[in-house]
Write an enzyme that holds these catalytic residues in place. Structure first.
Site, PDB file in Angstrom:
ATOM      1  N   LYS A  15       0.833  -1.209   0.000  1.00 22.41           N
ATOM      2  CA  LYS A  15       0.000   0.000   0.000  1.00 22.41           C
ATOM      3  C   LYS A  15       0.871   1.264   0.000  1.00 22.41           C
ATOM      4  CE  LYS A  15      -2.097  -1.050   3.859  1.00 22.41           C
ATOM      5  NZ  LYS A  15      -1.383  -2.305   4.178  1.00 22.41           N
ATOM      6  N   ARG A  90      -9.829   0.875   8.491  1.00 20.43           N
ATOM      7  CA  ARG A  90      -9.379  -0.482   8.803  1.00 20.43           C
ATOM      8  C   ARG A  90     -10.426  -1.283   9.556  1.00 20.43           C
ATOM      9  NH1 ARG A  90      -3.524   0.595   8.677  1.00 20.43           N
ATOM     10  NH2 ARG A  90      -2.423  -1.296   9.220  1.00 20.43           N
ATOM     11  N   ARG A 129      11.715  -5.515   4.798  1.00 22.37           N
ATOM     12  CA  ARG A 129      11.482  -4.088   4.510  1.00 22.37           C
ATOM     13  C   ARG A 129      12.486  -3.170   5.228  1.00 22.37           C
ATOM     14  NH1 ARG A 129       5.727  -1.746   5.510  1.00 22.37           N
ATOM     15  NH2 ARG A 129       5.967  -2.774   7.520  1.00 22.37           N
ATOM     16  N   ARG A 162      11.251  -1.114  10.818  1.00 28.00           N
ATOM     17  CA  ARG A 162      10.217  -0.659  11.738  1.00 28.00           C
ATOM     18  C   ARG A 162      10.139  -1.529  12.987  1.00 28.00           C
ATOM     19  NH1 ARG A 162       4.955   0.441   8.125  1.00 28.00           N
ATOM     20  NH2 ARG A 162       4.019  -0.777   9.790  1.00 28.00           N
ATOM     21  N   ARG A 173      -0.508  -8.546  13.485  1.00 31.36           N
ATOM     22  CA  ARG A 173      -1.080  -7.602  12.499  1.00 31.36           C
ATOM     23  C   ARG A 173      -1.860  -8.353  11.420  1.00 31.36           C
ATOM     24  NH1 ARG A 173       4.188  -4.812  11.035  1.00 31.36           N
ATOM     25  NH2 ARG A 173       3.093  -3.966   9.246  1.00 31.36           N
TER      26      ARG A 173
HETATM   27  P1  AP5 Z   1       4.822  -1.610   1.920  1.00 28.43           P
HETATM   28  O1  AP5 Z   1       4.517  -0.751   0.755  1.00 28.43           O
HETATM   29  O2  AP5 Z   1       5.523  -1.024   3.091  1.00 28.43           O
HETATM   30  O3  AP5 Z   1       3.491  -2.376   2.391  1.00 28.43           O
HETATM   31  P2  AP5 Z   1       2.259  -1.803   3.196  1.00 28.43           P
HETATM   32  O4  AP5 Z   1       1.050  -2.461   2.624  1.00 28.43           O
HETATM   33  O5  AP5 Z   1       2.258  -0.303   3.223  1.00 28.43           O
HETATM   34  O6  AP5 Z   1       2.573  -2.416   4.614  1.00 28.43           O
HETATM   35  P3  AP5 Z   1       2.479  -1.795   6.080  1.00 28.43           P
HETATM   36  O7  AP5 Z   1       3.219  -2.729   6.988  1.00 28.43           O
HETATM   37  O8  AP5 Z   1       2.907  -0.358   6.115  1.00 28.43           O
HETATM   38  O9  AP5 Z   1       0.992  -1.877   6.327  1.00 28.43           O
HETATM   39  P4  AP5 Z   1       0.355  -1.964   7.659  1.00 28.43           P
HETATM   40  O10 AP5 Z   1      -1.040  -1.769   7.207  1.00 28.43           O
HETATM   41  O11 AP5 Z   1       0.581  -3.165   8.473  1.00 28.43           O
HETATM   42  O12 AP5 Z   1       1.075  -0.797   8.526  1.00 28.43           O
HETATM   43  P5  AP5 Z   1       0.696   0.698   8.842  1.00 28.43           P
HETATM   44  O13 AP5 Z   1       1.903   1.522   8.843  1.00 28.43           O
HETATM   45  O14 AP5 Z   1      -0.467   1.138   8.030  1.00 28.43           O
HETATM   46  O15 AP5 Z   1       5.664  -2.876   1.370  1.00 28.43           O
HETATM   47  C1  AP5 Z   1       6.232  -3.822   2.261  1.00 28.43           C
HETATM   48  C2  AP5 Z   1       7.597  -4.307   1.708  1.00 28.43           C
HETATM   49  O16 AP5 Z   1       7.370  -5.071   0.531  1.00 28.43           O
HETATM   50  C3  AP5 Z   1       8.566  -3.180   1.315  1.00 28.43           C
HETATM   51  O17 AP5 Z   1       9.861  -3.577   1.646  1.00 28.43           O
HETATM   52  C4  AP5 Z   1       8.408  -3.051  -0.205  1.00 28.43           C
HETATM   53  O18 AP5 Z   1       9.596  -2.625  -0.815  1.00 28.43           O
HETATM   54  C5  AP5 Z   1       8.063  -4.502  -0.587  1.00 28.43           C
HETATM   55  N1  AP5 Z   1       7.138  -4.586  -1.720  1.00 28.43           N
HETATM   56  C6  AP5 Z   1       6.005  -3.857  -1.927  1.00 28.43           C
HETATM   57  N2  AP5 Z   1       5.375  -4.253  -3.038  1.00 28.43           N
HETATM   58  C7  AP5 Z   1       6.112  -5.310  -3.544  1.00 28.43           C
HETATM   59  C8  AP5 Z   1       5.979  -6.157  -4.690  1.00 28.43           C
HETATM   60  N3  AP5 Z   1       4.947  -6.025  -5.555  1.00 28.43           N
HETATM   61  N4  AP5 Z   1       6.916  -7.113  -4.877  1.00 28.43           N
HETATM   62  C9  AP5 Z   1       7.963  -7.251  -4.015  1.00 28.43           C
HETATM   63  N5  AP5 Z   1       8.151  -6.472  -2.934  1.00 28.43           N
HETATM   64  C10 AP5 Z   1       7.243  -5.519  -2.686  1.00 28.43           C
HETATM   65  O19 AP5 Z   1       0.141   0.548  10.348  1.00 28.43           O
HETATM   66  C11 AP5 Z   1       1.014   0.269  11.435  1.00 28.43           C
HETATM   67  C12 AP5 Z   1       0.224   0.283  12.745  1.00 28.43           C
HETATM   68  O20 AP5 Z   1      -0.370   1.604  12.962  1.00 28.43           O
HETATM   69  C13 AP5 Z   1      -0.990  -0.666  12.816  1.00 28.43           C
HETATM   70  O21 AP5 Z   1      -0.590  -1.971  13.196  1.00 28.43           O
HETATM   71  C14 AP5 Z   1      -1.863   0.036  13.865  1.00 28.43           C
HETATM   72  O22 AP5 Z   1      -1.406  -0.196  15.166  1.00 28.43           O
HETATM   73  C15 AP5 Z   1      -1.678   1.514  13.545  1.00 28.43           C
HETATM   74  N6  AP5 Z   1      -2.664   1.987  12.565  1.00 28.43           N
HETATM   75  C16 AP5 Z   1      -2.405   2.471  11.319  1.00 28.43           C
HETATM   76  N7  AP5 Z   1      -3.547   2.807  10.702  1.00 28.43           N
HETATM   77  C17 AP5 Z   1      -4.549   2.529  11.566  1.00 28.43           C
HETATM   78  C18 AP5 Z   1      -5.966   2.660  11.490  1.00 28.43           C
HETATM   79  N8  AP5 Z   1      -6.583   3.105  10.393  1.00 28.43           N
HETATM   80  N9  AP5 Z   1      -6.692   2.309  12.574  1.00 28.43           N
HETATM   81  C19 AP5 Z   1      -6.105   1.867  13.695  1.00 28.43           C
HETATM   82  N10 AP5 Z   1      -4.773   1.698  13.829  1.00 28.43           N
HETATM   83  C20 AP5 Z   1      -3.994   2.034  12.759  1.00 28.43           C
END
Ligand code: AP5
Length: 228
Positions: A15, A90, A129, A162, A173
């Protein structure tokens, strides 16, 4: 008419990687609730202190706190033409909160791309990552490494892993995603907004499929509003 898009997908689906590119293409800001919480964390704000416990455990920060944070973010001038939402909503509660926020603005969601990839693929991506501390650029130890280990290709900043990318938190997660976020796939599908994207392709292939799907929906929406 402002453009609002929700990017849906499990942890590690890509994402953040795709949102950066798509937001630039569309000329709207990427609004990532994960990044906003991490900014609060590094600024040691009250919201950051509250969010830390949830994030460290891989749990979701409560809905109302999250929706209020997004409301504030929407009020900044760069969101005048819409936003690309990454990691929000979410839960069904957050989706209802978003619908209310948009209704207040007289706006609606244009499309909800869902980046679909198997959980084993997601775990491999999270494990490798690396993120730039300075500009937020993302790398992967195997699928897309930086030219020099630990250094960002784009700005020379330091790369870090991270804190919530430990194996236990990653697993939690994934569970939280299945229990609380996956129901949104059906939720948005029933509203005719969901477009599924094959997230197991390369980053470039995902980007092309995503961009084509979004452009398609945006031009169909434009034709409808001109006809109406
Ligand atoms: P990346 O692009 O980082 O993936 P992502 O989907 O953004 O993953 P996240 O871990 O950021 O999502 P998340 O939803 O768990 O975390 P968030 O920060 O939102 O890609 C991952 C890796 O893969 C990278 O190394 C990239 O290079 C590689 N890659 C990507 N695409 C690829 C491909 N096609 N092929 C090969 N490699 C690839 O949330 C963190 C925490 O914040 C949550 O756990 C929660 O506690 C809190 N939080 C955030 N939002 C909310 C909400 N709305 N409500 C409540 N709590 C929330």
């Amino acid at each position: 008419m402002a453009t609002y898009i929700v990017l849906l997908g499990g942890p590690g689906a890509g994402k953040g990687t795709q949102a950066k590119m798509l937001a630039q293409e569309l000329g709207i800001p990427q609004v990532s609730t994960g990044d906003l919480f991490r900014e609060h964390l590094s600024g040691n704000t009250e919201l950051g202190k509250l969010a830390k416990g949830y994030m460290d455990r891989g749990e979701l920060v409560p809905d109302q706190v999250t929706v209020d944070m997004v409301r504030e973010r929407f009020d900044r001038p760069d969101c005048a033409n819409g936003a690309l939402l990454d990691g929000f909503p979410r839960t069904v509660g957050q989706a209802q909160g978003l619908a209310e926020l948009l209704e207040e603005k007289g706006a609606e969601l244009a499309v909800v791309p869902y980046i679909n990839a198997d959980s084993e693929v997601l775990l491999r991506r999270l494990a490798g990552r690396w993120t730039c501390r300075q500009c937020g650029a993302m790398y992967h130890a195997i699928f897309g490494p930086s030219r020099k280990a630990g250094v960002c290709d784009q700005c020379g900043g330091e790369l870090y892993q991270r804190e919530d990318d430990t194996p236990e938190t990653q697993r939690r997660r994934m569970e939280v995603y299945s229990e609380q976020t996956a129901p949104l796939i059906e939720w948005y599908w029933s509203k005719g907004l969901l477009v599924e994207i094959d997230g197991e392709q390369t980053i470039e292939q995902v980007r092309d499929e995503l961009l084509a799907a979004v452009r398609d929906r945006l031009s169909a929406g434009l034709e409808r509003s001109v006809a109406g």
